[in-house]
Design a protein around this motif. Structure first.
Motif, PDB file in Angstrom:
ATOM      1  N   ILE A 143       0.429  -1.047   0.020  1.00 22.94           N
ATOM      2  CA  ILE A 143       0.430  -0.244  -0.039  1.00 22.94           C
ATOM      3  C   ILE A 143       0.866   1.450   0.462  1.00 22.94           C
ATOM      4  O   ILE A 143       0.232   2.741   0.136  1.00 22.94           O
ATOM      5  CB  ILE A 143      -1.166   0.193   0.781  1.00 22.94           C
ATOM      6  CG1 ILE A 143      -0.698  -0.026   2.370  1.00 22.94           C
ATOM      7  CG2 ILE A 143      -1.780  -0.716   1.300  1.00 22.94           C
ATOM      8  CD1 ILE A 143       0.032   0.938   3.067  1.00 22.94           C
ATOM      9  N   GLY A 162      -2.540  10.732   5.659  1.00 22.40           N
ATOM     10  CA  GLY A 162      -2.364   9.768   4.200  1.00 22.40           C
ATOM     11  C   GLY A 162      -2.124   8.152   4.528  1.00 22.40           C
ATOM     12  O   GLY A 162      -2.549   7.370   4.083  1.00 22.40           O
ATOM     13  N   GLN A 165      -4.851   6.462   6.831  1.00 21.31           N
ATOM     14  CA  GLN A 165      -5.801   5.986   5.758  1.00 21.31           C
ATOM     15  C   GLN A 165      -4.889   4.296   5.048  1.00 21.31           C
ATOM     16  O   GLN A 165      -5.632   3.361   5.352  1.00 21.31           O
ATOM     17  CB  GLN A 165      -5.533   6.745   5.100  1.00 21.31           C
ATOM     18  CG  GLN A 165      -7.548   6.693   3.974  1.00 21.31           C
ATOM     19  CD  GLN A 165      -8.448   6.361   5.258  1.00 21.31           C
ATOM     20  OE1 GLN A 165      -8.924   5.344   5.675  1.00 21.31           O
ATOM     21  NE2 GLN A 165      -9.555   6.888   5.215  1.00 21.31           N
ATOM     22  N   ARG A 166      -3.372   4.737   4.647  1.00 26.14           N
ATOM     23  CA  ARG A 166      -2.908   3.488   4.152  1.00 26.14           C
ATOM     24  C   ARG A 166      -3.031   2.161   5.044  1.00 26.14           C
ATOM     25  O   ARG A 166      -3.595   1.130   4.538  1.00 26.14           O
ATOM     26  CB  ARG A 166      -2.062   3.570   3.454  1.00 26.14           C
ATOM     27  CG  ARG A 166      -2.167   5.004   2.327  1.00 26.14           C
ATOM     28  CD  ARG A 166      -0.341   4.882   1.781  1.00 26.14           C
ATOM     29  NE  ARG A 166      -0.238   6.847   0.992  1.00 26.14           N
ATOM     30  CZ  ARG A 166       0.555   5.823  -0.505  1.00 26.14           C
ATOM     31  NH1 ARG A 166      -0.453   4.252  -0.448  1.00 26.14           N
ATOM     32  NH2 ARG A 166       0.064   6.537  -1.231  1.00 26.14           N
ATOM     33  N   ILE A 169      -6.249   1.012   4.863  1.00 26.63           N
ATOM     34  CA  ILE A 169      -6.565  -0.081   4.023  1.00 26.63           C
ATOM     35  C   ILE A 169      -5.438  -1.115   3.781  1.00 26.63           C
ATOM     36  O   ILE A 169      -6.670  -2.771   3.718  1.00 26.63           O
ATOM     37  CB  ILE A 169      -6.395   0.598   2.801  1.00 26.63           C
ATOM     38  CG1 ILE A 169      -7.182   1.911   2.225  1.00 26.63           C
ATOM     39  CG2 ILE A 169      -6.127  -0.488   1.376  1.00 26.63           C
ATOM     40  CD1 ILE A 169      -6.299   3.033   0.957  1.00 26.63           C
ATOM     41  N   THR A 186     -11.477   9.323   2.546  1.00 26.18           N
ATOM     42  CA  THR A 186     -10.304  10.232   1.615  1.00 26.18           C
ATOM     43  C   THR A 186     -10.645  11.528   2.116  1.00 26.18           C
ATOM     44  O   THR A 186     -10.657  13.235   1.522  1.00 26.18           O
ATOM     45  CB  THR A 186     -10.216  10.527  -0.739  1.00 26.18           C
ATOM     46  OG1 THR A 186     -11.513  10.673  -0.547  1.00 26.18           O
ATOM     47  CG2 THR A 186     -10.282   8.977  -0.225  1.00 26.18           C
ATOM     48  N   GLN A 194      -5.783  12.521  -1.801  1.00 29.25           N
ATOM     49  CA  GLN A 194      -6.973  11.869  -2.640  1.00 29.25           C
ATOM     50  C   GLN A 194      -6.578  10.870  -3.232  1.00 29.25           C
ATOM     51  O   GLN A 194      -7.405   9.974  -3.601  1.00 29.25           O
ATOM     52  CB  GLN A 194      -8.214  12.928  -2.791  1.00 29.25           C
ATOM     53  CG  GLN A 194      -8.851  12.968  -1.374  1.00 29.25           C
ATOM     54  CD  GLN A 194     -10.048  14.557  -1.446  1.00 29.25           C
ATOM     55  OE1 GLN A 194     -10.303  14.155  -2.304  1.00 29.25           O
ATOM     56  NE2 GLN A 194     -10.579  14.274  -0.749  1.00 29.25           N
ATOM     57  N   GLN A 196      -3.574   9.687  -4.678  1.00 26.22           N
ATOM     58  CA  GLN A 196      -3.208   9.074  -4.684  1.00 26.22           C
ATOM     59  C   GLN A 196      -4.037   7.492  -3.714  1.00 26.22           C
ATOM     60  O   GLN A 196      -3.688   6.337  -4.344  1.00 26.22           O
ATOM     61  CB  GLN A 196      -2.033   8.783  -3.685  1.00 26.22           C
ATOM     62  CG  GLN A 196      -0.967  10.354  -3.837  1.00 26.22           C
ATOM     63  CD  GLN A 196       0.027  10.470  -2.515  1.00 26.22           C
ATOM     64  OE1 GLN A 196      -0.176  10.076  -1.999  1.00 26.22           O
ATOM     65  NE2 GLN A 196       1.094  11.158  -3.423  1.00 26.22           N
ATOM     66  N   ILE A 197      -4.903   7.768  -2.883  1.00 29.17           N
ATOM     67  CA  ILE A 197      -5.381   6.644  -2.234  1.00 29.17           C
ATOM     68  C   ILE A 197      -6.977   5.817  -3.272  1.00 29.17           C
ATOM     69  O   ILE A 197      -6.620   4.897  -3.138  1.00 29.17           O
ATOM     70  CB  ILE A 197      -6.664   6.980  -1.328  1.00 29.17           C
ATOM     71  CG1 ILE A 197      -5.314   7.538   0.314  1.00 29.17           C
ATOM     72  CG2 ILE A 197      -6.873   6.364  -0.549  1.00 29.17           C
ATOM     73  CD1 ILE A 197      -3.992   6.741   1.028  1.00 29.17           C
TER      74      ILE A 197
END
Length: 324
Positions: A143, A162, A165-166, A169, A186, A194, A196-197
């Motif tokens: 990720i 960020g 958030q990764r 995931i 995001t 955003q 990138q995610i």
């Protein structure tokens, strides 16, 4: 609207919240399907019932005050609403995983990133410590987290928004689920992160052939990732179509209003369009079509009769008899 090829089929789902002498009908007859490998977006204003619908799929609605009043949630043919808690624990994380909106409040601040990713694996699998660490490192590498071996030892507050958030995931991907539910993942991130995610999720989905239910109010995100779109308003689905149908030929006034509010170069220098009024209180919904008080197309029938879902020859569904 349903068939045997669906991975998930939500049918006439109703979730109400009781407080004193009021009943808030947060989800009031929602139906939609997700096929294997498909990205379906659930889109609408804040307060329309998107997150409640998603949490109900995983049976995460607190009861009380929430109560599932009816409907079915079929996952690979089995009704999740009929399973006991032990069986649901086998589903959560293993077959259906969720990425929440705000990772800083979803991640435990007193456990390391490695502990939290590893927990998702050890709950469902028997894994040796060495293999567990390698899988966690590989997930972080997949990720896009730099220096994954070091990040395993970090705590959530040591990572950027960020990166957190990764990590969420990575936790969702830990057991290779069939379906990921992403609840506005995001929203709290800047535009570059955003993108990138979103690209990361699209790449992972294509490699793993998993399905995604993406919850958002951002139509720019919808255009970028969705195969099909469910437009939700006041606890009900008002329009369903593939992405091309929704953006090129919206058949419900609410969908048209959402699309008209998007900024565009052709409207540069003009005031942005806005839909008048607000989403109704779920405890005091208007009679008939719930959108009629804000709708410029409303006729007398809209004020008294709740509209049925109508389907055209291309499979595009809408709950508006006026524009149908």
């Amino acid at each position: 609207m349903t068939d045997n090829n669906n991975l998930l089929s939500v049918q006439d789902l109703k979730v109400y919240f009781r407080a004193k002498d009021q009943v808030a009908r947060a989800v009031d007859g929602v139906s939609f399907d997700i096929r294997p490998g498909e990205t379906v977006c659930l889109v609408g204003e804040s307060g329309c019932g998107k997150t409640v619908s998603a949490l109900t799929i995983l049976r995460l609605i607190p009861s009380p005050p929430g109560e599932i009043m009816g409907g079915r949630v079929l996952f690979n043919g089995a009704d999740l609403l009929d399973l006991d808690e032990t069986d649901m624990q086998k589903i959560r994380g293993n077959h259906i995983a969720m990425v929440f909106q705000e990772p800083l409040t979803s991640l435990n601040p007193v456990f390391t990133i490695g502990d939290q990713i590893g927990e998702a694996i050890t709950i469902h699998e028997q894994v040796a410590p060495g293999e567990l660490r390698e899988r966690c490192v590989q997930l972080l590498r997949d990720i896009g987290i730099p220096s994954p071996e070091q990040r395993l030892k970090d705590y959530p507050h040591q990572l950027s928004g960020g990166q957190r958030q990764r990590v969420m995931i990575a936790m969702a991907l830990a057991c290779n689920p069939d379906l990921i539910i992403a609840d506005e993942p995001t929203t709290a991130l800047d535009v570059t992160v955003q993108a990138q995610i979103l690209n990361l999720m699209k790449s992972i989905q294509q490699k793993a052939s998993m399905s995604v239910l993406y919850i958002t109010h951002d139509l720019g995100v919808v255009a970028n990732i969705a195969d099909r779109v469910n437009v939700m308003y006041a606890g009900v689905i008002v329009e369903i179509g593939d992405t091309y149908q929704i953006f090129r030929n919206p058949r419900h006034p609410y969908t048209r209003g959402l699309l008209a509010s998007l900024p565009a170069r052709s409207r540069r220098g003009r005031r942005l369009h806005s839909i008048p009024g607000a989403v109704p209180n779920p405890a005091f919904k208007p009679s008939g079509c719930p959108f009629h008080p804000r709708c410029s197309f409303a006729i007398e029938t809209c004020k008294t009769k709740f509209p049925e879902m109508c389907e055209d020859e291309e499979g595009h569904l809408s709950r508006c008899p006026v524009l149908d």
